[in-house]
Design a protein around this motif. Structure first.
Motif, PDB file in Angstrom:
ATOM      1  N   GLN A  67     -12.395  81.113  35.389  1.00 21.34           N
ATOM      2  CA  GLN A  67     -13.695  80.554  35.007  1.00 21.34           C
ATOM      3  C   GLN A  67     -13.823  80.325  33.503  1.00 21.34           C
ATOM      4  O   GLN A  67     -14.808  79.751  33.044  1.00 21.34           O
ATOM      5  N   ILE A  68     -12.846  80.773  32.737  1.00 21.79           N
ATOM      6  CA  ILE A  68     -12.922  80.688  31.277  1.00 21.79           C
ATOM      7  C   ILE A  68     -12.285  79.376  30.809  1.00 21.79           C
ATOM      8  O   ILE A  68     -11.126  79.104  31.125  1.00 21.79           O
ATOM      9  N   PRO A  69     -13.041  78.558  30.072  1.00 22.63           N
ATOM     10  CA  PRO A  69     -12.455  77.334  29.535  1.00 22.63           C
ATOM     11  C   PRO A  69     -11.231  77.643  28.672  1.00 22.63           C
ATOM     12  O   PRO A  69     -11.188  78.666  27.982  1.00 22.63           O
ATOM     13  N   HIS A  70     -10.235  76.781  28.722  1.00 25.15           N
ATOM     14  CA  HIS A  70      -8.983  76.868  27.963  1.00 25.15           C
ATOM     15  C   HIS A  70      -8.001  77.893  28.513  1.00 25.15           C
ATOM     16  O   HIS A  70      -6.976  78.153  27.884  1.00 25.15           O
ATOM     17  N   ILE A  71      -8.314  78.478  29.669  1.00 22.57           N
ATOM     18  CA  ILE A  71      -7.375  79.407  30.306  1.00 22.57           C
ATOM     19  C   ILE A  71      -7.035  78.869  31.688  1.00 22.57           C
ATOM     20  O   ILE A  71      -7.925  78.516  32.463  1.00 22.57           O
ATOM     21  N   ARG A  72      -5.741  78.787  31.964  1.00 20.63           N
ATOM     22  CA  ARG A  72      -5.271  78.374  33.291  1.00 20.63           C
ATOM     23  C   ARG A  72      -4.388  79.478  33.857  1.00 20.63           C
ATOM     24  O   ARG A  72      -3.385  79.848  33.252  1.00 20.63           O
ATOM     25  N   VAL A  73      -4.782  79.977  35.004  1.00 30.99           N
ATOM     26  CA  VAL A  73      -3.979  80.965  35.716  1.00 30.99           C
ATOM     27  C   VAL A  73      -3.169  80.205  36.758  1.00 30.99           C
ATOM     28  O   VAL A  73      -3.750  79.484  37.574  1.00 30.99           O
ATOM     29  N   PRO A  74      -1.846  80.317  36.727  1.00 30.19           N
ATOM     30  CA  PRO A  74      -1.043  79.595  37.728  1.00 30.19           C
ATOM     31  C   PRO A  74      -1.456  79.989  39.151  1.00 30.19           C
ATOM     32  O   PRO A  74      -1.759  81.154  39.422  1.00 30.19           O
ATOM     33  N   GLU A  75      -1.476  79.006  40.028  1.00 27.45           N
ATOM     34  CA  GLU A  75      -1.815  79.248  41.431  1.00 27.45           C
ATOM     35  C   GLU A  75      -0.676  79.999  42.111  1.00 27.45           C
ATOM     36  O   GLU A  75       0.485  79.695  41.893  1.00 27.45           O
ATOM     37  N   ARG A  76      -1.032  80.958  42.915  1.00 30.87           N
ATOM     38  CA  ARG A  76      -0.047  81.712  43.696  1.00 30.87           C
ATOM     39  C   ARG A  76       0.089  81.041  45.056  1.00 30.87           C
ATOM     40  O   ARG A  76      -0.895  80.565  45.616  1.00 30.87           O
ATOM     41  N   VAL A  77       1.276  81.043  45.594  1.00 28.51           N
ATOM     42  CA  VAL A  77       1.534  80.471  46.905  1.00 28.51           C
ATOM     43  C   VAL A  77       0.922  81.397  47.961  1.00 28.51           C
ATOM     44  O   VAL A  77       1.096  82.621  47.899  1.00 28.51           O
ATOM     45  N   GLN A  78       0.196  80.837  48.923  1.00 29.54           N
ATOM     46  CA  GLN A  78      -0.507  81.624  49.939  1.00 29.54           C
ATOM     47  C   GLN A  78       0.394  82.618  50.665  1.00 29.54           C
ATOM     48  O   GLN A  78       0.021  83.759  50.877  1.00 29.54           O
ATOM     49  N   LYS A  79       1.583  82.183  51.065  1.00 29.35           N
ATOM     50  CA  LYS A  79       2.446  83.049  51.866  1.00 29.35           C
ATOM     51  C   LYS A  79       3.253  84.044  51.028  1.00 29.35           C
ATOM     52  O   LYS A  79       4.005  84.843  51.561  1.00 29.35           O
ATOM     53  N   GLU A  80       3.072  84.004  49.730  1.00 35.88           N
ATOM     54  CA  GLU A  80       3.818  84.873  48.826  1.00 35.88           C
ATOM     55  C   GLU A  80       3.305  86.313  48.907  1.00 35.88           C
ATOM     56  O   GLU A  80       2.102  86.568  48.936  1.00 35.88           O
ATOM     57  N   ASN A  81       4.214  87.244  48.927  1.00 37.37           N
ATOM     58  CA  ASN A  81       3.880  88.653  48.711  1.00 37.37           C
ATOM     59  C   ASN A  81       4.195  88.953  47.255  1.00 37.37           C
ATOM     60  O   ASN A  81       5.246  88.557  46.763  1.00 37.37           O
TER      61      ASN A  81
END
Length: 180
Positions: A67-81
């Protein structure tokens, strides 16, 4: 000490000695002795519980950092443990000096954000350009761009879920102060 934390060890030789070796000896992360292995064996039955606790904390930080501008958290793959013992995020739309100011201010406020944008190794954030144990290194422009703005933050289990919310709030306040 592992990575570039050699200066924290209480029985270290003079730090000048490490300067000679820090670029030419790779980190092999081989530091568990038989004694340490014996101590950790009983803890293995707690591993699934600890993974659940880490991931709970990770998800709180992930949701708030997204939710913080200028920060991107990489998306995790759904099936990933995965084990969320740390979280990585990219600083977007900032200059190098702004990224450095962001990390510095986080540290001043007690939030240990590691940044891969420094050319010189610091902690576990060494870049391939300093790995002198290779004869030659290719130019990796896309990798360089990712490293220039990539951050990492450890998530100790000593942090509560509420602590993770506080950390995210501090990061948000720092980002706001850097970008205004």
């Amino acid at each position: 000490g592992s990575y570039m934390f050699f200066d924290r060890h209480i029985s270290k030789p003079d730090v000048k000695i490490f300067e000679e070796f820090k670029y030419i000896v790779p980190n092999l992360s081989m530091r568990m002795s038989n004694f340490q292995a014996a101590l950790i064996r009983p803890q293995l039955r707690l591993l699934h519980q600890r993974v659940t606790l880490w991931n709970e904390r990770y998800r709180v930080l992930e949701a708030k950092l997204k939710q913080i501008p200028h920060i991107r958290v990489p998306e995790r793959v759904q099936k990933e443990n995965f084990v969320g013992s740390s979280i990585q995020f990219a600083l977007e739309g900032l200059s190098g000096p702004e990224a450095e100011a962001f990390v510095g201010e986080c540290h001043r406020r007690g939030v240990a954000v590691m940044w891969f944008g420094r050319i010189e190794p610091q902690g576990y954030t060494s870049r391939y350009q300093t790995w002198r144990y290779f004869n030659s290194l290719p130019s990796l422009e896309q990798t360089d761009h990712v490293l220039d703005f990539m951050c990492d933050m450890r998530i100790p289990l000593t942090f509560s879920v509420e602590d993770c919310g506080v950390l995210a709030s501090i990061i948000e306040n720092v980002m706001r102060s850097i970008t205004q």
